[in-house]
Design a protein around this motif. Structure first.
Motif, PDB file in Angstrom:
ATOM      1  N   GLY A 108       0.808  -1.210   0.000  1.00  0.00           N
ATOM      2  CA  GLY A 108       0.000   0.000   0.000  1.00  0.00           C
ATOM      3  C   GLY A 108       0.837   1.255   0.000  1.00  0.00           C
ATOM      4  N   GLY A 109       2.122   1.099  -0.374  1.00  0.00           N
ATOM      5  CA  GLY A 109       3.016   2.250  -0.408  1.00  0.00           C
ATOM      6  C   GLY A 109       4.079   2.159   0.669  1.00  0.00           C
ATOM      7  N   ALA A 110       4.864   3.193   0.750  1.00  0.00           N
ATOM      8  CA  ALA A 110       5.924   3.281   1.750  1.00  0.00           C
ATOM      9  C   ALA A 110       6.156   4.746   2.067  1.00  0.00           C
ATOM     10  CB  ALA A 110       7.206   2.617   1.238  1.00  0.00           C
ATOM     11  N   SER A 111       6.726   4.998   3.227  1.00  0.00           N
ATOM     12  CA  SER A 111       6.910   6.384   3.657  1.00  0.00           C
ATOM     13  C   SER A 111       8.267   6.588   4.301  1.00  0.00           C
ATOM     14  CB  SER A 111       5.828   6.788   4.662  1.00  0.00           C
ATOM     15  OG  SER A 111       4.549   6.829   4.076  1.00  0.00           O
ATOM     16  N   LEU A 112       8.773   7.789   4.134  1.00  0.00           N
ATOM     17  CA  LEU A 112       9.921   8.259   4.898  1.00  0.00           C
ATOM     18  C   LEU A 112       9.391   9.267   5.908  1.00  0.00           C
ATOM     19  CD1 LEU A 112      12.480   9.002   2.022  1.00  0.00           C
ATOM     20  CD2 LEU A 112      12.290   6.912   3.384  1.00  0.00           C
ATOM     21  N   VAL A 113       9.681   9.067   7.162  1.00  0.00           N
ATOM     22  CA  VAL A 113       9.291  10.027   8.196  1.00  0.00           C
ATOM     23  C   VAL A 113      10.544  10.783   8.618  1.00  0.00           C
ATOM     24  CG1 VAL A 113       8.354  10.344  10.512  1.00  0.00           C
ATOM     25  CG2 VAL A 113       7.337   8.658   8.976  1.00  0.00           C
ATOM     26  N   GLN A 114      10.610  12.039   8.215  1.00  0.00           N
ATOM     27  CA  GLN A 114      11.782  12.869   8.454  1.00  0.00           C
ATOM     28  C   GLN A 114      11.703  13.497   9.843  1.00  0.00           C
ATOM     29  OE1 GLN A 114      14.165  12.834   6.334  1.00  0.00           O
ATOM     30  NE2 GLN A 114      13.232  12.175   4.404  1.00  0.00           N
ATOM     31  N   LEU A 115      12.749  13.268  10.649  1.00  0.00           N
ATOM     32  CA  LEU A 115      12.796  13.798  12.014  1.00  0.00           C
ATOM     33  C   LEU A 115      13.957  14.758  12.213  1.00  0.00           C
ATOM     34  CD1 LEU A 115      12.249  10.387  13.865  1.00  0.00           C
ATOM     35  CD2 LEU A 115      10.504  12.115  13.384  1.00  0.00           C
ATOM     36  N   GLY A 116      14.665  15.101  11.137  1.00  0.00           N
ATOM     37  CA  GLY A 116      15.866  15.925  11.234  1.00  0.00           C
ATOM     38  C   GLY A 116      15.634  17.290  11.841  1.00  0.00           C
ATOM     39  N   GLU A 117      16.749  17.937  12.215  1.00  0.00           N
ATOM     40  CA  GLU A 117      16.672  19.186  12.967  1.00  0.00           C
ATOM     41  C   GLU A 117      16.274  20.392  12.121  1.00  0.00           C
ATOM     42  OE1 GLU A 117      20.515  20.179  14.511  1.00  0.00           O
ATOM     43  OE2 GLU A 117      21.539  19.222  12.848  1.00  0.00           O
ATOM     44  N   LYS A 118      16.254  20.274  10.812  1.00  0.00           N
ATOM     45  CA  LYS A 118      15.923  21.417   9.962  1.00  0.00           C
ATOM     46  C   LYS A 118      14.416  21.649   9.829  1.00  0.00           C
ATOM     47  CE  LYS A 118      20.110  21.607   7.156  1.00  0.00           C
ATOM     48  NZ  LYS A 118      20.670  21.644   5.785  1.00  0.00           N
ATOM     49  N   ILE A 119      13.611  20.766  10.397  1.00  0.00           N
ATOM     50  CA  ILE A 119      12.160  20.922  10.323  1.00  0.00           C
ATOM     51  C   ILE A 119      11.587  20.980  11.736  1.00  0.00           C
ATOM     52  CG2 ILE A 119      11.863  19.837   8.065  1.00  0.00           C
ATOM     53  CD1 ILE A 119      11.262  17.224   9.459  1.00  0.00           C
ATOM     54  N   LYS A 120      10.492  21.737  11.900  1.00  0.00           N
ATOM     55  CA  LYS A 120       9.908  21.940  13.222  1.00  0.00           C
ATOM     56  C   LYS A 120       9.096  20.735  13.691  1.00  0.00           C
ATOM     57  CE  LYS A 120       9.693  26.980  12.925  1.00  0.00           C
ATOM     58  NZ  LYS A 120       8.822  28.184  12.989  1.00  0.00           N
ATOM     59  N   LYS A 121       8.492  20.024  12.756  1.00  0.00           N
ATOM     60  CA  LYS A 121       7.701  18.849  13.101  1.00  0.00           C
ATOM     61  C   LYS A 121       8.010  17.739  12.113  1.00  0.00           C
ATOM     62  CE  LYS A 121       3.356  18.883  12.161  1.00  0.00           C
ATOM     63  NZ  LYS A 121       1.914  19.194  12.127  1.00  0.00           N
ATOM     64  N   ALA A 122       7.689  16.518  12.498  1.00  0.00           N
ATOM     65  CA  ALA A 122       7.974  15.381  11.618  1.00  0.00           C
ATOM     66  C   ALA A 122       7.263  15.555  10.285  1.00  0.00           C
ATOM     67  CB  ALA A 122       7.542  14.085  12.290  1.00  0.00           C
ATOM     68  N   ARG A 123       7.967  15.255   9.216  1.00  0.00           N
ATOM     69  CA  ARG A 123       7.401  15.354   7.873  1.00  0.00           C
ATOM     70  C   ARG A 123       7.378  13.962   7.255  1.00  0.00           C
ATOM     71  NH1 ARG A 123      11.050  18.405   5.294  1.00  0.00           N
ATOM     72  NH2 ARG A 123       9.969  20.378   5.623  1.00  0.00           N
ATOM     73  N   GLU A 124       6.196  13.521   6.863  1.00  0.00           N
ATOM     74  CA  GLU A 124       6.074  12.215   6.218  1.00  0.00           C
ATOM     75  C   GLU A 124       6.053  12.385   4.709  1.00  0.00           C
ATOM     76  OE1 GLU A 124       3.235   8.227   6.019  1.00  0.00           O
ATOM     77  OE2 GLU A 124       2.892   9.742   7.570  1.00  0.00           O
ATOM     78  N   GLN A 125       6.996  11.740   4.047  1.00  0.00           N
ATOM     79  CA  GLN A 125       7.033  11.705   2.588  1.00  0.00           C
ATOM     80  C   GLN A 125       6.487  10.358   2.151  1.00  0.00           C
ATOM     81  OE1 GLN A 125      11.408  13.087   2.358  1.00  0.00           O
ATOM     82  NE2 GLN A 125      10.458  13.925   0.513  1.00  0.00           N
ATOM     83  N   ALA A 126       5.261  10.370   1.684  1.00  0.00           N
ATOM     84  CA  ALA A 126       4.564   9.118   1.381  1.00  0.00           C
ATOM     85  C   ALA A 126       4.612   8.807  -0.103  1.00  0.00           C
ATOM     86  CB  ALA A 126       3.115   9.193   1.860  1.00  0.00           C
ATOM     87  N   LEU A 127       4.918   7.553  -0.413  1.00  0.00           N
ATOM     88  CA  LEU A 127       4.896   7.045  -1.777  1.00  0.00           C
ATOM     89  C   LEU A 127       3.761   6.023  -1.849  1.00  0.00           C
ATOM     90  CD1 LEU A 127       6.198   6.812  -4.600  1.00  0.00           C
ATOM     91  CD2 LEU A 127       7.680   5.041  -3.670  1.00  0.00           C
ATOM     92  N   SER A 128       2.677   6.389  -2.519  1.00  0.00           N
ATOM     93  CA  SER A 128       1.495   5.532  -2.505  1.00  0.00           C
ATOM     94  C   SER A 128       1.478   4.514  -3.622  1.00  0.00           C
ATOM     95  CB  SER A 128       0.238   6.403  -2.614  1.00  0.00           C
ATOM     96  OG  SER A 128       0.265   7.195  -3.809  1.00  0.00           O
ATOM     97  N   LEU A 129       2.273   4.734  -4.684  1.00  0.00           N
ATOM     98  CA  LEU A 129       2.304   3.800  -5.803  1.00  0.00           C
ATOM     99  C   LEU A 129       3.618   3.056  -5.818  1.00  0.00           C
ATOM    100  CD1 LEU A 129       0.804   6.078  -8.598  1.00  0.00           C
ATOM    101  CD2 LEU A 129      -0.386   4.393  -7.188  1.00  0.00           C
ATOM    102  N   ILE A 130       3.637   1.924  -6.505  1.00  0.00           N
ATOM    103  CA  ILE A 130       4.842   1.109  -6.584  1.00  0.00           C
ATOM    104  C   ILE A 130       5.750   1.648  -7.668  1.00  0.00           C
ATOM    105  CG2 ILE A 130       5.760  -1.194  -7.034  1.00  0.00           C
ATOM    106  CD1 ILE A 130       3.154  -2.325  -6.014  1.00  0.00           C
ATOM    107  N   HIS A 131       6.988   1.968  -7.310  1.00  0.00           N
ATOM    108  CA  HIS A 131       7.985   2.437  -8.259  1.00  0.00           C
ATOM    109  C   HIS A 131       9.249   1.627  -8.028  1.00  0.00           C
ATOM    110  CE1 HIS A 131       5.821   6.128  -9.585  1.00  0.00           C
ATOM    111  NE2 HIS A 131       5.267   5.978  -8.400  1.00  0.00           N
TER     112      HIS A 131
END
Length: 243
Positions: free
Chosen positions: A219-242
């Protein structure tokens, strides 16, 4: 001398060497030596083993992959140590631990970790606490069902054995498998649609890596970014198969 293409550069080197220009012949270049061993990394009967992260590493820089995989080279810096700690803490978060409970657990282990010095340890602790808060907030808002954390898998595709471990394996509203990878680095992925690691995770789902958990459809895959350059966690979601 300005030449644009690789072919043009090769022709210039060849012509200069033929004209006797000193240093133009590659055989005279400093530190250019023949291979010490020209055998392939794996024999015909050997199984080639890779992990999803190694696929990404190979895509980004083949030389670095070779040095780390075949020669055993490793950076071993404090950033990677911090990433290891945050990934371990993420299991506690997934189990429902509060920020205070996670903090107490980190207090118990922090003095035993080597970050190169007290001041660096304090700085890394501040970064870790910030990442944990981001992760807790993301966990609260995440609509998917958590199935398991730190799940290992092994599949074989075309004679290549892929082994790895996913940070989080989740089930979406349609019952499909979603692999979540936690990232503690400073940068985010630019071309998510061609992200090698996420593609391999989805291929593993298709190959039955998590069938025993009732998850056979990606059903896809996601990167959850927790790095210090962002104020809150950012989820980069890939919903299709590549892949």
């Amino acid at each position: 001398l300005h030449v644009r293409s690789r072919r043009q550069r090769q022709m210039c080197i060849r012509d200069s060497a033929e004209e006797g220009v000193r240093g133009a012949d590659p055989s005279e270049w400093y530190a250019l030596v023949p291979f010490s061993d020209d055998r392939p990394l794996a024999g015909e009967e050997e199984t080639i083993r890779v992990s999803p992260s190694q696929v990404e590493s190979f895509t980004n820089c083949q030389l670095r992959w070779l040095l780390e995989r075949a020669a055993g080279a490793s950076s071993g810096d404090s950033a990677s140590a911090l990433g290891t700690v945050v990934h371990a803490v993420a299991v506690l978060v997934a189990e429902g631990s509060s920020a205070d409970e996670v903090g107490r657990r980190m207090d118990e282990i922090w003095a035993d970790l080597d970050f190169g010095g007290p001041w660096q340890a304090d700085k890394q602790r501040e970064r870790a606490d910030t990442m944990v808060r981001k992760l807790l907030d993301w966990e609260t808002d995440n609509p998917r069902e958590l199935v398991v954390t730190e799940q290992g898998f092994r599949v074989e595709v075309g004679g290549v054995e892929i082994t790895g471990r996913v940070d989080r394996l989740e089930r979406d509203a349609d019952g499909r498998a979603v692999v979540v990878d936690l990232k503690t680095g400073a940068s985010k992925a630019d071309d998510l649609g061609r992200h090698p690691q996420l593609g391999v995770y989805q291929m593993a789902v298709l190959q039955g890596a998590f069938e025993r958990l009732g998850l056979t459809e990606p059903g896809g895959a996601s990167l959850v970014q927790l790095g210090e350059k962002i104020k809150k966690a950012r989820e980069q979601a890939l919903s299709l198969i590549h892949i």
